[in-house]
Design a protein around this motif. Structure first.
Motif, PDB file in Angstrom:
ATOM      1  N   MET A   1      19.596  16.785 -16.526  1.00  0.00           N
ATOM      2  CA  MET A   1      18.402  16.544 -15.568  1.00  0.00           C
ATOM      3  C   MET A   1      18.399  17.586 -14.633  1.00  0.00           C
ATOM      4  N   ALA A   2      16.850  18.377 -14.851  1.00  0.00           N
ATOM      5  CA  ALA A   2      16.873  19.573 -14.038  1.00  0.00           C
ATOM      6  C   ALA A   2      16.813  19.102 -12.716  1.00  0.00           C
ATOM      7  N   LYS A   3      16.160  18.078 -12.302  1.00  0.00           N
ATOM      8  CA  LYS A   3      15.871  17.842 -10.799  1.00  0.00           C
ATOM      9  C   LYS A   3      16.465  16.506 -10.482  1.00  0.00           C
ATOM     10  N   PRO A   4      16.884  16.442  -9.154  1.00  0.00           N
ATOM     11  CA  PRO A   4      17.732  15.319  -8.631  1.00  0.00           C
ATOM     12  C   PRO A   4      16.430  14.207  -8.006  1.00  0.00           C
ATOM     13  N   PHE A   5      16.997  13.299  -7.944  1.00  0.00           N
ATOM     14  CA  PHE A   5      15.993  12.009  -7.262  1.00  0.00           C
ATOM     15  C   PHE A   5      16.189  12.210  -5.771  1.00  0.00           C
ATOM     16  N   LEU A   6      15.359  11.934  -4.989  1.00  0.00           N
ATOM     17  CA  LEU A   6      15.375  12.099  -3.571  1.00  0.00           C
ATOM     18  C   LEU A   6      15.533  10.510  -3.116  1.00  0.00           C
ATOM     19  N   ILE A   7      16.807  10.339  -2.578  1.00  0.00           N
ATOM     20  CA  ILE A   7      17.025   8.977  -2.030  1.00  0.00           C
ATOM     21  C   ILE A   7      16.894   8.977  -0.481  1.00  0.00           C
ATOM     22  N   LEU A   8      16.079   8.234  -0.201  1.00  0.00           N
ATOM     23  CA  LEU A   8      15.819   8.070   1.480  1.00  0.00           C
ATOM     24  C   LEU A   8      16.206   6.860   2.028  1.00  0.00           C
ATOM     25  N   GLN A   9      17.205   6.714   3.015  1.00  0.00           N
ATOM     26  CA  GLN A   9      18.140   5.464   3.500  1.00  0.00           C
ATOM     27  C   GLN A   9      17.360   5.412   5.020  1.00  0.00           C
ATOM     28  N   LEU A  10      17.262   4.135   5.014  1.00  0.00           N
ATOM     29  CA  LEU A  10      16.522   3.593   6.466  1.00  0.00           C
ATOM     30  C   LEU A  10      17.575   2.531   7.170  1.00  0.00           C
ATOM     31  N   ARG A  11      18.755   2.577   6.655  1.00  0.00           N
ATOM     32  CA  ARG A  11      19.540   1.583   7.543  1.00  0.00           C
ATOM     33  C   ARG A  11      20.420   2.504   8.513  1.00  0.00           C
ATOM     34  N   LEU A  30      23.093   7.071 -12.028  1.00  0.00           N
ATOM     35  CA  LEU A  30      23.099   8.513 -11.620  1.00  0.00           C
ATOM     36  C   LEU A  30      24.444   9.010 -11.127  1.00  0.00           C
ATOM     37  N   SER A  31      24.786  10.219 -10.909  1.00  0.00           N
ATOM     38  CA  SER A  31      26.204  10.843 -10.257  1.00  0.00           C
ATOM     39  C   SER A  31      25.516  11.275  -8.844  1.00  0.00           C
ATOM     40  N   ASP A  32      26.388  11.724  -8.031  1.00  0.00           N
ATOM     41  CA  ASP A  32      26.109  12.096  -6.696  1.00  0.00           C
ATOM     42  C   ASP A  32      25.301  13.385  -6.737  1.00  0.00           C
ATOM     43  N   GLY A  33      25.720  13.970  -7.909  1.00  0.00           N
ATOM     44  CA  GLY A  33      25.032  15.502  -8.058  1.00  0.00           C
ATOM     45  C   GLY A  33      23.686  15.362  -8.466  1.00  0.00           C
ATOM     46  N   GLN A  34      23.274  14.057  -8.877  1.00  0.00           N
ATOM     47  CA  GLN A  34      21.912  13.903  -9.268  1.00  0.00           C
ATOM     48  C   GLN A  34      21.016  13.480  -8.416  1.00  0.00           C
ATOM     49  N   ALA A  35      21.302  13.324  -7.118  1.00  0.00           N
ATOM     50  CA  ALA A  35      20.706  12.714  -5.885  1.00  0.00           C
ATOM     51  C   ALA A  35      20.789  13.506  -4.781  1.00  0.00           C
ATOM     52  N   LEU A  36      19.908  13.471  -4.197  1.00  0.00           N
ATOM     53  CA  LEU A  36      19.758  13.999  -2.670  1.00  0.00           C
ATOM     54  C   LEU A  36      19.702  13.166  -1.647  1.00  0.00           C
ATOM     55  N   ARG A  37      20.537  12.717  -0.971  1.00  0.00           N
ATOM     56  CA  ARG A  37      20.684  11.665  -0.118  1.00  0.00           C
ATOM     57  C   ARG A  37      20.189  11.951   1.333  1.00  0.00           C
ATOM     58  N   ILE A  38      19.330  11.428   1.972  1.00  0.00           N
ATOM     59  CA  ILE A  38      18.931  11.590   3.157  1.00  0.00           C
ATOM     60  C   ILE A  38      18.912  10.268   4.082  1.00  0.00           C
TER      61      ILE A  38
END
Length: 245
Positions: A1-11, A30-38
């Motif tokens: 997967m070339a680009k990660p998923f952006l995961i926006l958290q509100l809690r 998904l693996s942790d490397g396939q996501a950007l967590r904010i």
């Protein structure tokens, strides 16, 4: 997967946020490397953030309500809401892949000037009997899901009508608009596609004094959620990741 998923958290509650993030990764494949967590309770969106850096955007749930009056929202809730809403014009204008979970349907509805309120269709913590609509039956995110399924819910506000430009995908007797799509790639669910019984046990204990249910019923709710047969909703999350990876 070339680009990660952006995961926006509100809690703002770290235990709930960590559990939700792990569930999104697990159910989405998904693996942790396939996501950007904010975590928006802790940090602002980067000024240089560009949607083209990502395969799609996933927004988790949270205790806030977009329909609350401004003076009823905490400073953190206001900042979180404004941060997510700041992305929505580009997301809907570009029809950029987006999946909003629970709070996310309120965000989409508010952005589209839809009717989001506590007037009707709130659901207590537990399960909802969901039904795929005729339009939902042909939607790729519902591929493999049964026509009728249970999903975990717990919300004070809801869409009161279908916003303009949206397609109705999933309904339930207690809350008509359980899943909608705007355009072809912008999705939102009222239920939690990432949730399972174990995850809801964590949330019930964390949020038992937040007005979702009488606190003294927490253990009874936990037993009910752990016994529930909830598996279909996670297909939506996995199908979203598979489709847009």
């Amino acid at each position: 997967m070339a680009k990660p998923f952006l995961i926006l958290q509100l809690r703002p509650e770290s235990e709930a946020a960590d559990d939700e993030y792990a569930a999104i990764l697990n159910k989405g494949g998904l693996s942790d490397g396939q996501a950007l967590r904010i975590r928006l309770d802790q940090t602002e969106l980067p000024d240089d953030l560009q949607l083209d850096q990502f395969s799609g955007v996933i927004v988790g749930g949270g205790p806030g309500c977009v329909s609350d009056a401004p003076d009823k929202k905490t400073e953190i809730e206001t900042r979180i809401e404004q941060s997510v809403l700041s992305l929505m014009p580009e997301i809907t204008n570009r029809d950029f892949p987006f999946l909003g979970c629970c709070y996310g349907i309120g965000i989409l509805g508010k952005h589209l000037n839809g009717d989001v309120s506590k007037e009707a269709y709130s659901e207590p913590v537990g399960t909802s009997d969901c039904m795929i609509t005729a339009d939902g039956a042909s939607d790729p995110l519902l591929n493999g899901a049964p026509e009728n399924f249970q999903a975990f819910v717990g919300h004070k506000e809801a869409l009161q009508s279908l916003p303009e430009g949206c397609t109705h995908l999933v309904s339930s007797p207690t809350c008509p608009f359980q899943m909608v799509r705007h355009g072809q790639n912008v999705y939102a669910t009222q239920f939690h596609p990432e949730a399972d019984g174990e995850g809801f046990r964590t949330r019930i204990r964390i949020y038992k004094n937040h007005g979702y249910f009488p606190p003294e019923t927490a253990e009874e709710l936990i037993a009910m959620c752990e016994a529930a047969d909830v598996h279909a909703p996670e297909l939506i999350l996995r199908n979203f990741v598979s489709r847009y990876s």
